[in-house]
Design a protein around this motif. Structure first.
Motif, short mmCIF file in Angstrom:
data_model
loop_
_atom_site.label_atom_id
_atom_site.label_comp_id
_atom_site.label_asym_id
_atom_site.label_seq_id
_atom_site.Cartn_x
_atom_site.Cartn_y
_atom_site.Cartn_z
N UNK A 11 -1.20 -29.24 -69.12
CA UNK A 11 -1.26 -28.49 -70.35
C UNK A 11 0.05 -28.52 -71.11
N UNK A 12 0.19 -27.56 -72.01
CA UNK A 12 1.38 -27.53 -72.88
C UNK A 12 2.66 -27.36 -72.07
N UNK A 13 2.62 -26.55 -71.02
CA UNK A 13 3.83 -26.32 -70.22
C UNK A 13 4.32 -27.60 -69.58
N UNK A 14 3.40 -28.39 -69.03
CA UNK A 14 3.79 -29.64 -68.39
C UNK A 14 4.39 -30.62 -69.39
N UNK A 15 3.81 -30.69 -70.58
CA UNK A 15 4.33 -31.63 -71.57
C UNK A 15 5.70 -31.18 -72.10
N UNK A 16 5.90 -29.88 -72.22
CA UNK A 16 7.23 -29.40 -72.63
C UNK A 16 8.25 -29.71 -71.54
N UNK A 17 7.85 -29.47 -70.28
CA UNK A 17 8.74 -29.81 -69.18
C UNK A 17 9.04 -31.31 -69.13
N UNK A 18 8.05 -32.11 -69.42
CA UNK A 18 8.23 -33.56 -69.46
C UNK A 18 9.25 -33.95 -70.54
N UNK A 19 9.16 -33.29 -71.70
CA UNK A 19 10.12 -33.57 -72.78
C UNK A 19 11.54 -33.22 -72.36
N UNK A 20 11.68 -32.10 -71.64
CA UNK A 20 13.00 -31.71 -71.14
C UNK A 20 13.56 -32.75 -70.18
N UNK A 21 12.69 -33.39 -69.40
CA UNK A 21 13.13 -34.41 -68.45
C UNK A 21 13.53 -35.71 -69.16
N UNK A 22 12.90 -36.01 -70.27
CA UNK A 22 13.13 -37.30 -70.92
C UNK A 22 14.49 -37.40 -71.61
N UNK A 23 15.01 -36.31 -72.15
CA UNK A 23 16.30 -36.39 -72.84
C UNK A 23 17.44 -36.78 -71.90
N UNK A 188 14.55 -26.48 -66.83
CA UNK A 188 13.82 -27.15 -65.75
C UNK A 188 13.32 -26.19 -64.67
N UNK A 189 14.13 -25.18 -64.24
CA UNK A 189 13.61 -24.27 -63.20
C UNK A 189 12.31 -23.57 -63.58
N UNK A 190 12.11 -23.30 -64.88
CA UNK A 190 10.91 -22.60 -65.33
C UNK A 190 9.76 -23.53 -65.66
N UNK A 191 10.07 -24.76 -66.07
CA UNK A 191 9.03 -25.65 -66.58
C UNK A 191 8.64 -26.77 -65.61
N UNK A 192 9.51 -27.08 -64.67
CA UNK A 192 9.26 -28.21 -63.77
C UNK A 192 9.05 -27.70 -62.35
N UNK A 193 7.90 -27.96 -61.75
CA UNK A 193 7.65 -27.49 -60.38
C UNK A 193 8.44 -28.29 -59.36
N UNK A 194 8.82 -27.63 -58.29
CA UNK A 194 9.51 -28.32 -57.20
C UNK A 194 8.52 -29.16 -56.42
N UNK A 195 8.99 -30.26 -55.88
CA UNK A 195 8.15 -31.08 -55.00
C UNK A 195 9.04 -31.81 -54.01
N UNK A 196 8.48 -32.06 -52.84
CA UNK A 196 9.18 -32.82 -51.80
C UNK A 196 8.15 -33.48 -50.91
N UNK A 197 8.60 -34.39 -50.08
CA UNK A 197 7.71 -35.05 -49.13
C UNK A 197 7.91 -34.42 -47.76
N UNK A 198 6.96 -33.61 -47.29
CA UNK A 198 7.15 -32.92 -46.01
C UNK A 198 7.22 -33.84 -44.82
N UNK A 199 6.74 -35.08 -44.96
CA UNK A 199 6.77 -36.02 -43.84
C UNK A 199 7.83 -37.09 -43.98
N UNK A 200 8.87 -36.81 -44.78
CA UNK A 200 9.87 -37.85 -45.07
C UNK A 200 10.78 -38.15 -43.90
N UNK A 201 10.94 -37.24 -42.97
CA UNK A 201 11.82 -37.49 -41.84
C UNK A 201 13.27 -37.19 -42.14
#
Length: 258
Positions: A11-23, A188-201
């Motif tokens: 939705x709109x939140x993800x696209x705004x967060x995406x814009x913040x990442x692109x700059x 970014x803390x408000x607009x971009x969700x955290x993610x990680x790979x739990x099986x990365x080792x």
């Protein structure tokens, strides 16, 4: 008969967060080429040697390329958004140091730290984009924009550098990075969700150091030979880098993933 639940659309939140990442991504790619017109001004003020001038220009790309895979693996383990914010802080601080560097050595060191920061930002933004857009069509669009931003920044760098140098001193080509990094840190803390790979080792710090220790001596030796010819010290630098590279390959082939 089975039915497949469609992936949720961003939705709109993800696209705004995406814009913040692109700059920030745009500025990271711009820094590869932003010194094309600034080098003469830097040379006049800092008086670098020929070798230092080459390192001022090239060290950023070498460190950036050398650490991309390493930083991507680190982000899988500590969190991509966390690594993104750490990298933005380092990139902004190094930009400030580079803008006001009073010696060629300081500027080379600042450009190296910029490379480290850029290496955290590029894979983190791409991984976060994949996590923010689950719908295949939206994800394809986002990755296409990400790719265009990355490649476009390299082309825009010299143009923006020329405009800035018409009105300001050479350090301004680095200061333009800071507002974008502050924007990223703020939103970014408000607009971009955290993610990680739990099986990365476990993160292999030794391999990360070996990869850089293999790359830089080889590059240094080749650059010095191209400038002043072959000497024993330069040949030894290349040989040392290749030996470390062989050790890196051996470790990758034999190390266990835990």
């Amino acid at each position: 008969m089975t039915t497949t639940t469609p992936a949720p659309r961003a939705g709109q939140r993800e696209w705004i967060g995406f814009t913040v990442l692109m700059l920030p991504l745009l500025l990271v790619s711009m820094d590869v080429s932003v010194l094309y017109f600034a080098v003469p001004f830097i040379s006049e003020e800092l008086r670098p040697t020929a070798t230092q001038q080459l390192w001022i220009f090239d060290i950023y790309g070498f460190v950036l390329a050398g650490l991309l895979i390493t930083m991507g693996a680190l982000g899988d383990r500590i969190g991509r958004r966390r690594l993104l914010l750490i990298g933005a802080t380092a990139f902004g601080a190094a930009s400030l140091l580079a803008a006001y560097a009073d010696s060629a050595t300081t500027l080379i060191a600042a450009r190296a730290v910029l490379g480290v920061g850029g290496a955290t930002l590029m894979p983190s933004t791409l991984a976060l984009v994949r996590n923010m857009f689950h719908d295949a069509r939206q994800r394809g669009t986002a990755i296409g924009i990400w790719t265009a931003t990355l490649t476009g920044g390299i082309a825009v760098g010299p143009v923006l550098s020329g405009v800035l140098l018409e009105h300001f001193w050479w350090g301004s080509v680095f200061l333009i990075n800071i507002p974008a990094m502050l924007l990223l840190l703020a939103f970014a803390p408000a607009l971009v969700p955290e993610s990680r790979n739990p099986g990365a080792g476990r993160f292999d710090l030794v391999s990360a150091l070996l990869s850089l220790a293999a790359l830089l001596p080889v590059v240094y030796g080749i650059k010095e030979m191209a400038r002043d010819g072959v000497t024993a010290a330069r040949a030894l630098s290349i040989v040392a880098g290749l030996l470390v590279g062989a050790l890196f390959v051996h470790r990758q082939r034999t190390a266990r993933t835990r």
